[in-house]
Design an enzyme around this catalytic site. Structure first.
Site, PDB file in Angstrom:
ATOM      1  CE  LYS A  68       0.978   1.222   4.436  1.00 59.80           C
ATOM      2  NZ  LYS A  68       1.735   2.452   4.790  1.00 59.80           N
ATOM      3  CG  ASP A  70      -0.321  -1.024   8.358  1.00 57.65           C
ATOM      4  OD1 ASP A  70      -0.185  -1.981   9.129  1.00 57.65           O
ATOM      5  OD2 ASP A  70       0.590  -0.623   7.604  1.00 57.65           O
TER       6      ASP A  70
END
Length: 268
Positions: free
Chosen positions: A8, A131
């Protein structure tokens, strides 16, 4: 059973407050990109983890093993062996470890038909890392709190070429947070990403850059070089050390190879 665990990038990252528990509140936008680790989980007589193409140690602290043990506390699942082929660089702010761990949760859920819902998988993932929950659904999401409060957001970067540049610098999350100064953002990130992307460089920032650029000027130089090469937006991802650039057209990035590894990583 095999799974590809993607990386990401962070579109903006504001550190807004240091909490009493020692963690920090933040706001950011997570965006998935096509750079993958490969994970295979198979039944085994002994529990094991093999890591390929990396210096990572396959010990009990590894997030993949922690993911297995987390589900093992609630479900009767057999012993497995996990094979992990690393392609996402570590210490790069790309979420590779978090993505790997979340992929293991998903693989175990599918292999052993645990029927864990998406929302419950997010709860398990949040116990592994701030995350990790993002990687359950893998779509653009706005994150608050310590990174576990997620909301869908409309963001489409499919028209751009995304390039990741990773210098030979490893930055731990703890190191990055030690020097950061929490501050209230000048503009709400959700409003900022609605602006034309050419204006992002004036409005969207990564708070970690201020201290880390001073300590590691090479990272700052890479960001400047991406702009020189025509990026419409460039930023360090997460807590670094990788920098990504968004380009309208493909460009020759060979000059960057003398500074760092370059990874094409179009949107997921």
């Amino acid at each position: 059973m095999l799974k590809f665990a993607n990386a990401k990038i962070n579109i903006g990252l504001h550190i807004t407050r240091k909490r009493e528990d020692g963690y920090h509140d933040l706001e950011t936008i997570f965006y998935p990109v096509k750079l993958y680790d490969v994970i295979e989980v198979r039944k085994a007589e002994e529990m094991g983890l093999s890591i390929w193409n990396s210096s990572l140690v396959a010990d009990a602290d590894n997030l993949c093993l922690r993911a297995y043990n987390l589900l093992k506390t609630d479900y009767e699942i057999p012993l497995v062996h996990i094979d992990l082929l690393k392609n996402i660089p570590i210490g790069a702010g790309l979420g590779g470890g978090s993505s790997d761990a979340t992929a293991v949760l998903g693989l175990l859920n599918d292999m052993f038909e645990l029927n864990i819902s998406t929302e419950k998988l997010k709860e398990y993932a949040a116990q592994l890392g701030a995350d990790c929950s993002f990687f359950v659904e893998n779509k653009a999401q706005y994150a608050e709190g310590i990174g576990t409060q997620l909301k869908d957001i409309e963001l489409d970067l499919s028209a751009y070429h995304i390039v990741l540049v990773k210098p030979d610098i490893h930055i731990s999350t703890a190191e990055a947070y030690r020097a950061v100064i929490p501050q209230k953002p000048e503009i709400d990130l959700r409003d900022a990403v609605k602006l034309p992307i050419q204006e992002w460089k004036y409005t969207i920032r990564n708070d970690f850059e201020f201290s880390l650029f001073e300590k590691y000027p090479l990272i700052r130089d890479i960001k400047s070089k991406l702009y020189e090469l025509g990026a419409v937006y460039a930023s360090m991802s997460g807590s670094g050390s990788s920098v990504f650039g968004l380009f309208e057209d493909q460009v020759d990035l060979s000059d960057l190879n003398k500074y760092a590894e370059v990874y094409p990583a179009t949107e997921l």
